[in-house]
Design an enzyme around this catalytic site. Structure first.
Site, PDB file in Angstrom:
ATOM      1  N   HIS A  14     -33.938  23.467  14.213  1.00 17.33           N
ATOM      2  CA  HIS A  14     -32.038  23.403  14.964  1.00 17.33           C
ATOM      3  C   HIS A  14     -31.458  24.560  14.344  1.00 17.33           C
ATOM      4  O   HIS A  14     -31.211  25.381  14.363  1.00 17.33           O
ATOM      5  CB  HIS A  14     -31.696  22.577  13.486  1.00 17.33           C
ATOM      6  CG  HIS A  14     -30.365  22.050  13.352  1.00 17.33           C
ATOM      7  ND1 HIS A  14     -29.174  21.405  12.365  1.00 17.33           N
ATOM      8  CD2 HIS A  14     -29.158  23.041  14.334  1.00 17.33           C
ATOM      9  CE1 HIS A  14     -27.495  21.735  13.130  1.00 17.33           C
ATOM     10  NE2 HIS A  14     -28.274  22.218  13.808  1.00 17.33           N
ATOM     11  N   HIS A  16     -28.734  26.136  17.297  1.00 19.15           N
ATOM     12  CA  HIS A  16     -27.998  26.357  19.644  1.00 19.15           C
ATOM     13  C   HIS A  16     -28.284  28.028  20.082  1.00 19.15           C
ATOM     14  O   HIS A  16     -28.233  29.079  19.150  1.00 19.15           O
ATOM     15  CB  HIS A  16     -27.379  26.111  19.207  1.00 19.15           C
ATOM     16  CG  HIS A  16     -26.658  24.744  17.756  1.00 19.15           C
ATOM     17  ND1 HIS A  16     -26.608  23.816  19.279  1.00 19.15           N
ATOM     18  CD2 HIS A  16     -26.844  24.962  16.828  1.00 19.15           C
ATOM     19  CE1 HIS A  16     -25.820  22.724  17.146  1.00 19.15           C
ATOM     20  NE2 HIS A  16     -27.060  23.274  16.662  1.00 19.15           N
ATOM     21  N   HIS A 194     -25.935  15.786  15.076  1.00 17.35           N
ATOM     22  CA  HIS A 194     -25.322  16.231  13.936  1.00 17.35           C
ATOM     23  C   HIS A 194     -24.609  14.910  13.758  1.00 17.35           C
ATOM     24  O   HIS A 194     -23.952  14.559  13.913  1.00 17.35           O
ATOM     25  CB  HIS A 194     -24.705  17.360  14.839  1.00 17.35           C
ATOM     26  CG  HIS A 194     -25.138  18.715  15.074  1.00 17.35           C
ATOM     27  ND1 HIS A 194     -26.037  18.605  16.027  1.00 17.35           N
ATOM     28  CD2 HIS A 194     -25.071  19.973  14.719  1.00 17.35           C
ATOM     29  CE1 HIS A 194     -26.863  19.639  16.152  1.00 17.35           C
ATOM     30  NE2 HIS A 194     -25.615  20.682  14.889  1.00 17.35           N
ATOM     31  N   GLU A 197     -21.998  17.102   8.482  1.00 16.24           N
ATOM     32  CA  GLU A 197     -22.056  18.113   7.925  1.00 16.24           C
ATOM     33  C   GLU A 197     -20.740  18.156   8.168  1.00 16.24           C
ATOM     34  O   GLU A 197     -20.940  19.023   6.793  1.00 16.24           O
ATOM     35  CB  GLU A 197     -22.415  19.270   9.613  1.00 16.24           C
ATOM     36  CG  GLU A 197     -21.927  20.128   9.753  1.00 16.24           C
ATOM     37  CD  GLU A 197     -21.785  21.269  10.651  1.00 16.24           C
ATOM     38  OE1 GLU A 197     -21.820  20.218  12.246  1.00 16.24           O
ATOM     39  OE2 GLU A 197     -22.174  22.884  10.537  1.00 16.24           O
ATOM     40  N   ASP A 275     -29.116  27.724  12.915  1.00 14.53           N
ATOM     41  CA  ASP A 275     -28.211  26.662  13.307  1.00 14.53           C
ATOM     42  C   ASP A 275     -27.629  27.805  14.589  1.00 14.53           C
ATOM     43  O   ASP A 275     -27.963  27.886  15.535  1.00 14.53           O
ATOM     44  CB  ASP A 275     -27.412  26.286  12.531  1.00 14.53           C
ATOM     45  CG  ASP A 275     -26.493  25.007  12.839  1.00 14.53           C
ATOM     46  OD1 ASP A 275     -26.272  25.227  13.742  1.00 14.53           O
ATOM     47  OD2 ASP A 275     -24.964  25.358  11.965  1.00 14.53           O
ATOM     48  N   ASP A 276     -26.873  29.334  14.281  1.00 15.53           N
ATOM     49  CA  ASP A 276     -26.500  30.107  15.096  1.00 15.53           C
ATOM     50  C   ASP A 276     -26.670  30.941  14.580  1.00 15.53           C
ATOM     51  O   ASP A 276     -25.247  32.206  13.937  1.00 15.53           O
ATOM     52  CB  ASP A 276     -24.982  29.555  15.383  1.00 15.53           C
ATOM     53  CG  ASP A 276     -24.873  27.980  15.809  1.00 15.53           C
ATOM     54  OD1 ASP A 276     -24.850  27.646  16.865  1.00 15.53           O
ATOM     55  OD2 ASP A 276     -24.357  26.856  15.038  1.00 15.53           O
TER      56      ASP A 276
END
Ligand code: ADE
Ligand code: ZN
Length: 315
Positions: A14, A16, A194, A197, A275-276
């Protein structure tokens, strides 16, 4: 413990790619592409990384992605991420990219894809990191727009393993994308989304039943629905959990409140992801370290989390 965690072989499921754009590279690309930025310097950009919810983050994330213009830019972005993976013994990656974030700005789909894919191939040959790329639809846009993106992607069908669904969750349930996911699956693509969340457990049910996903991205709100928990445990549906992201976006008040280890102990196939990472304070390694610092994660739990990430690969 930190060195031991770092040395554990793990997969990241996961991530991005646009969220791995570090402020230093963002400034370098802005200069290379002669783009004026609203921030004075790297430090003032970093100090803007304080978010109350997902949307506040997304507003900055899309603004940051504006510096990505050329194939080389997408290559450099992806390569920088892979070098981090190498440092932290992440041996397999299944990153997302958001083509619409770029095609809507006039960047050709092939430009984005070629840069990313070349870096991923070099990651395999030069760093020994295997991969599967996931094309993610932006859920705040229409299903029609997602269909157009899928059609643009089909000449490059073999460059992807799956489609995904990201961006603003609340108000954009998985049901909105049922038909485009069916089309993607008919092309032999796998699916992830997703869900749970910020959105309710109902969105996780929809992702499973309507989109027929292999994994749920985040999924931490599943714990509010006992019947859903039972299904996720019985069917061993992987959740790609992102602890630092969840605390930065106020899904949990602080790391000590995070439910990932409770889920693990109940038999949920949870995995640890970043994630980021450029926006949330770290990569997979920092996420594992945070679980040790705040939740007293044991070595045995870390081993199970890392093994889950290897078991939950799609490629
Ligand atoms: N796009 C990038 N990061 C995201 C996240 N955590 N949730 C939804 N969309 C995203
Ligand atoms: Zn995400």
């Amino acid at each position: 413990m930190y060195d031991w965690l770092n040395a554990l072989p793990k997969a990241e499921l996961h991530l991005h790619l646009e969220g791995s754009l570090e402020p230093e590279l963002l400034f370098a690309l802005a200069e290379r592409n002669k783009i004026a930025l609203p921030w004075q310097d790297v430090d003032s950009l970093r100090s803007a990384y304080a978010f109350n919810n997902l949307q506040e983050f997304l507003d900055l994330y899309y603004q940051g992605a504006n510096v990505l213009r050329t194939e080389q830019d997408f290559y450099d972005l992806t390569w920088a991420y892979l070098l981090k993976c190498k440092e932290q013994n992440v041996i397999h990656v299944e990153p997302f990219f958001d083509p619409q974030t770029h095609t809507d700005r006039g960047i050709a789909f092939e430009v984005v894809l070629r840069g990313i894919k070349q870096a991923l191939r070099d990651g395999q040959s030069k760093l020994g990191i295997s991969h599967g790329l996931i094309l993610s639809f932006l859920r705040h846009l229409s299903e029609e727009a997602a269909f157009a993106t899928l059609a643009e992607a089909m000449p490059f069908r073999d460059d992807f393993i799956a489609v995904g669904l990201d961006s603003s969750e609340l108000g954009h349930p998985p049901s909105k994308f049922q038909r485009v996911f069916a089309k993607a699956r008919s092309e032999g693509l796998l699916a992830v989304a997703h869900a749970g969340e910020e959105g309710p457990p109902e969105y996780i049910w929809q992702a499973l039943d309507l989109l027929k996903v292999q994994r749920i991205d985040h999924g931490v709100r599943a714990i509010e629905d006992e019947r859903l928990m039972q299904r996720i445990i019985d069917e061993q549906i992987p959740l790609t959990v992102c602890p630092l992201s969840n605390t930065k976006l106020c899904v949990f008040d602080d790391m000590a409140q995070h439910n990932i280890l409770d889920m693990l102990e109940r038999g949920v196939k949870v995995t640890v992801n970043s994630d980021d990472p450029a926006y949330f304070g770290g990569y997979v390694g920092e996420n594992f370290a945070a679980l040790y610092d705040s939740l007293k994660m044991s070595k045995e739990q870390a081993l199970r989390l890392a093994q889950n990430s290897l078991d939950a690969r799609l490629a």
